[in-house]
Design an enzyme around this catalytic site. Structure first.
Site, PDB file in Angstrom:
ATOM      1  N   ASP A   7      -5.617   1.923   7.312  1.00  0.00           N
ATOM      2  CA  ASP A   7      -6.277   3.186   6.998  1.00  0.00           C
ATOM      3  C   ASP A   7      -6.871   3.678   8.314  1.00  0.00           C
ATOM      4  OD1 ASP A   7      -7.421   5.345   5.654  1.00  0.00           O
ATOM      5  OD2 ASP A   7      -9.237   4.223   5.148  1.00  0.00           O
ATOM      6  N   GLU A  67      -1.719   4.984   6.199  1.00  0.00           N
ATOM      7  CA  GLU A  67      -1.998   6.094   5.293  1.00  0.00           C
ATOM      8  C   GLU A  67      -1.939   7.361   6.137  1.00  0.00           C
ATOM      9  OE1 GLU A  67      -5.270   7.895   2.163  1.00  0.00           O
ATOM     10  OE2 GLU A  67      -5.554   5.873   2.948  1.00  0.00           O
ATOM     11  N   ASP A 140     -12.520   1.787   3.286  1.00  0.00           N
ATOM     12  CA  ASP A 140     -11.354   1.833   4.179  1.00  0.00           C
ATOM     13  C   ASP A 140     -10.513   0.560   4.059  1.00  0.00           C
ATOM     14  OD1 ASP A 140     -12.416   4.210   6.216  1.00  0.00           O
ATOM     15  OD2 ASP A 140     -13.994   2.898   5.457  1.00  0.00           O
TER      16      ASP A 140
END
Length: 164
Positions: A7, A67, A140
């Site tokens: 992330d 992501e 996260d």
């Protein structure tokens, strides 16, 4: 197969590594690379690069997935996150041939079965899928594990998600 999910960010970079063994998923390690706001931005980028490189060299993932960034707020923050993501992509690219990415909608759909799921629903499913005793924190980290899980379910079709 070992998968590293990331992330991206510059204050907190979530990571999650899972092993895919047959139809089961096993968490290997997960956590966050954090940078102190008092560091200069270049020093923050350097810390991200070094720690992410160390993580990749230690755990040797077969596939690495990110992501995709999504912003609708602060432009300055978006630029800094994008710059940090560039450093993260470079660190990854020096260790694996292909990089994959998934949108938040694709991740929610893969984890919960609904692309508009709430963050808490995704976190609960990550916990359940990986057999964890609690939801990984900060958010996260759970997001990074969700990326890895999403990639694990897309391995047969992974070329569709390769970063161009």
């Amino acid at each position: 197969m070992r998968i590293l999910g990331i992330d991206p960010g510059y204050a907190i970079i979530g990571y999650g590594i899972i092993d895919v063994i047959g139809n089961s998923l096993k968490p290997v390690t997960y956590g966050a690379i954090t940078t102190d706001k008092d560091l200069t931005f270049p020093k923050r980028l350097e810390k991200i690069y070094i720690e992410l490189t160390d993580l990749i060299e230690k755990y040797k993932p077969d596939d690495i997935a990110f992501e995709e960034l999504f912003f609708n707020k602060n432009t300055k923050t978006a630029i800094q996150v994008a710059e940090a993501r560039g450093v993260e992509i470079l660190a990854v690219k020096l260790h694996v041939e292909e990089i994959y990415e998934y949108t938040p909608l694709q991740i929610k759909d893969a984890i919960v079965g609904y692309g508009r799921a709430e963050k808490r629903q995704v976190q609960e499913m990550v916990k359940m899928i990986l057999g964890l005793s609690k939801i990984p924190k900060p958010d996260d980290v759970a997001d990074a594990l969700a990326v890895a899980i999403t990639h694990s379910s897309s391995v047969k079709f992974k070329e569709l998600f390769r970063m161009e």
